[in-house]
Design a protein around this motif. Structure first.
Motif, PDB file in Angstrom:
ATOM      1  N   ILE A  33       1.075  -1.393  -0.158  1.00 24.62           N
ATOM      2  CA  ILE A  33       0.095  -0.305  -0.189  1.00 24.62           C
ATOM      3  C   ILE A  33       0.479   1.090   0.387  1.00 24.62           C
ATOM      4  O   ILE A  33       1.637   1.071   0.819  1.00 24.62           O
ATOM      5  CB  ILE A  33      -0.643  -0.244   1.395  1.00 24.62           C
ATOM      6  N   ALA A  34       0.464   1.921  -0.704  1.00 24.17           N
ATOM      7  CA  ALA A  34       1.540   3.450  -1.226  1.00 24.17           C
ATOM      8  C   ALA A  34       0.704   4.497  -1.254  1.00 24.17           C
ATOM      9  O   ALA A  34      -0.595   4.518  -1.617  1.00 24.17           O
ATOM     10  CB  ALA A  34       2.295   3.480  -2.401  1.00 24.17           C
ATOM     11  N   ILE A  35       0.690   4.844   0.386  1.00 24.04           N
ATOM     12  CA  ILE A  35       0.144   6.265   0.478  1.00 24.04           C
ATOM     13  C   ILE A  35       0.718   7.894  -0.052  1.00 24.04           C
ATOM     14  O   ILE A  35       2.238   7.645   0.752  1.00 24.04           O
ATOM     15  CB  ILE A  35       0.191   7.105   2.235  1.00 24.04           C
ATOM     16  N   ILE A  36       0.360   8.422  -1.014  1.00 23.26           N
ATOM     17  CA  ILE A  36       0.962   8.941  -2.061  1.00 23.26           C
ATOM     18  C   ILE A  36       0.758  10.489  -0.993  1.00 23.26           C
ATOM     19  O   ILE A  36      -1.534  10.963  -1.481  1.00 23.26           O
ATOM     20  CB  ILE A  36       0.247   9.208  -3.846  1.00 23.26           C
ATOM     21  N   GLY A  37       1.011  11.412  -1.086  1.00 27.21           N
ATOM     22  CA  GLY A  37       1.212  13.104   0.183  1.00 27.21           C
ATOM     23  C   GLY A  37       0.846  12.529   1.365  1.00 27.21           C
ATOM     24  O   GLY A  37       0.317  11.108   2.005  1.00 27.21           O
ATOM     25  N   TYR A  38       1.462  13.291   2.053  1.00 24.73           N
ATOM     26  CA  TYR A  38       1.656  12.896   3.369  1.00 24.73           C
ATOM     27  C   TYR A  38       0.418  14.570   4.191  1.00 24.73           C
ATOM     28  O   TYR A  38       1.757  15.301   4.802  1.00 24.73           O
ATOM     29  CB  TYR A  38       3.045  12.670   4.302  1.00 24.73           C
ATOM     30  N   VAL A  58       5.212   5.429   1.985  1.00 24.23           N
ATOM     31  CA  VAL A  58       4.195   6.762   1.541  1.00 24.23           C
ATOM     32  C   VAL A  58       5.430   7.015   0.068  1.00 24.23           C
ATOM     33  O   VAL A  58       6.753   7.213   0.408  1.00 24.23           O
ATOM     34  CB  VAL A  58       4.498   7.914   3.181  1.00 24.23           C
ATOM     35  N   GLY A  59       4.334   7.546  -0.115  1.00 24.09           N
ATOM     36  CA  GLY A  59       5.149   8.545  -1.642  1.00 24.09           C
ATOM     37  C   GLY A  59       4.922   9.940  -1.487  1.00 24.09           C
ATOM     38  O   GLY A  59       3.875  10.298  -1.013  1.00 24.09           O
ATOM     39  N   GLN A  60       6.014  10.469  -1.355  1.00 24.67           N
ATOM     40  CA  GLN A  60       5.643  12.394  -1.296  1.00 24.67           C
ATOM     41  C   GLN A  60       7.310  12.933  -1.859  1.00 24.67           C
ATOM     42  O   GLN A  60       8.304  12.210  -2.319  1.00 24.67           O
ATOM     43  CB  GLN A  60       6.129  13.023   0.067  1.00 24.67           C
ATOM     44  N   ARG A  61       6.703  14.185  -1.960  1.00 28.15           N
ATOM     45  CA  ARG A  61       7.452  14.975  -2.834  1.00 28.15           C
ATOM     46  C   ARG A  61       8.893  14.840  -1.679  1.00 28.15           C
ATOM     47  O   ARG A  61       8.805  15.868  -0.569  1.00 28.15           O
ATOM     48  CB  ARG A  61       7.152  16.583  -3.536  1.00 28.15           C
ATOM     49  N   GLU A  83      10.023   8.703  -3.380  1.00 21.60           N
ATOM     50  CA  GLU A  83       9.362   9.499  -3.976  1.00 21.60           C
ATOM     51  C   GLU A  83       7.902   9.261  -4.957  1.00 21.60           C
ATOM     52  O   GLU A  83       7.588   8.067  -5.254  1.00 21.60           O
ATOM     53  CB  GLU A  83      10.337  10.125  -5.503  1.00 21.60           C
ATOM     54  N   ILE A  84       7.170   9.987  -5.268  1.00 22.10           N
ATOM     55  CA  ILE A  84       5.564   9.732  -5.420  1.00 22.10           C
ATOM     56  C   ILE A  84       5.970   8.735  -6.238  1.00 22.10           C
ATOM     57  O   ILE A  84       5.099   7.531  -6.498  1.00 22.10           O
ATOM     58  CB  ILE A  84       5.080  10.793  -5.878  1.00 22.10           C
ATOM     59  N   GLU A  85       6.480   9.021  -7.768  1.00 25.72           N
ATOM     60  CA  GLU A  85       6.767   8.064  -8.704  1.00 25.72           C
ATOM     61  C   GLU A  85       6.976   6.322  -8.681  1.00 25.72           C
ATOM     62  O   GLU A  85       6.545   5.668  -8.818  1.00 25.72           O
ATOM     63  CB  GLU A  85       7.738   8.502  -9.726  1.00 25.72           C
TER      64      GLU A  85
END
Length: 347
Positions: A33-38, A58-61, A83-85
């Motif tokens: 499970i990838a959480i995109i945005g924090y 977690v995916g975040q800039r 990173e998000i990608e």
């Protein structure tokens, strides 16, 4: 599912008794499970899932405040924080928890990693419902689901740590694999929902936008200002006006309503308060119903979404937002509130 009678209307809800955490873990045992945005929902949902035993990243800039917050919360760069990608590439379930504006901006990046059989998860129906404005149209060969906690991510986390839960709605927009129902319920249980009730993407966003602009935030703030200003105009002190407008409501009466209902709160106040409240309730209902009807029409037509997208995408939006918040913060009403909060007895 459990069938509950809500004021004469039967609904089916899902609780942890019918769908225990052990079943949720078994259902998603092979998923990442990838959480995109924090930002608002990301921290609470990701930490609750992790603590419940799910495989979460977690995916975040990189380099922003949210990246630093994720690190402070225990997510490890290169191991559980990416990173998000890269996070989207690793995931089988992508929880798309960026802001509405962030979802629009990042959609081209995320979409290319939505390969057949993956799952795209939302906590708000905005992007998909208003797809003509947002451009968010999921591929047909993936599952598209929604779990929307009825409160902030901070509340979701706080209640989880207290052994409680925040109620959530759930919806299935697309079931490409035939397993979307099991996935959405598992994730709903995993993020810490008290119980789950069914909706669809459109109804979720219509009720959510109406609630935010209405009784949850917009109407409440407007009523605070109106009553405070009338009391001050008639010679009441800031302390008296604030206590009668905000403090008594938030610190005394609303907890009683939350615990036992409006009728119980009425029954446990003075006859003077009871009679006056019951007599004036209808006047406020009738005065505000046309405003709520207009609000719902603006939301359901898409005009409100278009306005929000237009305003939120302006390069100076954050600066103008700060000006608006500063005006509220530095008003006499809320400067008084800041001082009143300092005077509350400490445990």
């Amino acid at each position: 599912m459990a069938t509950i009678n809500f004021g004469g209307v039967e609904e089916q809800v899902i609780t942890r008794e019918e769908f225990p955490l052990s079943k949720a873990l078994e259902t998603l045992k092979n998923d990442t499970i990838a959480i995109i945005g924090y930002g608002v929902q990301g921290p609470g949902q990701s930490l609750n899932l992790k603590d419940n035993g799910f495989n979460v990243i977690v995916g975040q800039r990189k380099g922003g405040k949210s990246w630093d917050k994720a690190v402070a919360d225990g997510w490890v760069p290169g191991e559980t924080l990416f990173e998000i990608e890269e996070a989207c590439e690793k995931a089988t379930i992508i929880q798309y928890l960026l802001s509405d504006a962030g979802q629009i901006a990042s959609w081209p990046t995320v979409k290319k990693h939505l390969t057949p059989g993956k799952t795209l998860y939302f906590s708000h129906g905005f992007g998909v419902t208003y797809h003509e404005q947002t451009g968010i149209v999921p591929p047909k060969d993936i599952d598209v689901i929604l779990v929307a906690p009825k409160g902030s991510g901070t509340s979701l986390r706080r209640l989880f740590l207290a052994g409680e839960g925040l109620n959530s709605s759930y919806a299935i927009y697309q079931d490409a694999t035939g397993k979307a129902k099991e996935k959405v319920v598992s994730l709903g249980i995993g993020v810490g929902s008290g119980y789950l009730f069914e909706t669809n993407f459109e109804k979720e966003v219509f009720s959510d936008l109406t609630g935010e602009r209405g009784i949850l935030m917009g109407a409440l703030a407007g009523l605070f200002e109106a009553q405070y200003n009338v009391l001050r105009k008639n010679g009441h002190s800031p302390s008296e006006a604030f206590n009668e407008t905000v403090e008594e409501l938030t610190q005394s009466l609303m907890p009683l309503v939350a615990e036992n209902g409006m009728d119980w709160m009425y029954a446990n106040t003075s006859v003077t308060a009871q009679r006056g409240a019951l007599d004036w309730k209808g006047k406020f209902r009738d005065a505000t119903t046309p405003v709520f009807e207009k609000l719902y029409d603006e939301v359901s037509s898409g005009r409100e979404a278009a306005r929000v997208i237009k305003e939120g995408s302006k390069p100076d939006y954050r600066e103008k937002l700060e000006e608006e918040l500063k005006e509220i913060r530095e008003s006499e009403l809320w400067l008084t509130g800041a001082e009143v909060r300092k005077l509350r007895p400490k445990a």
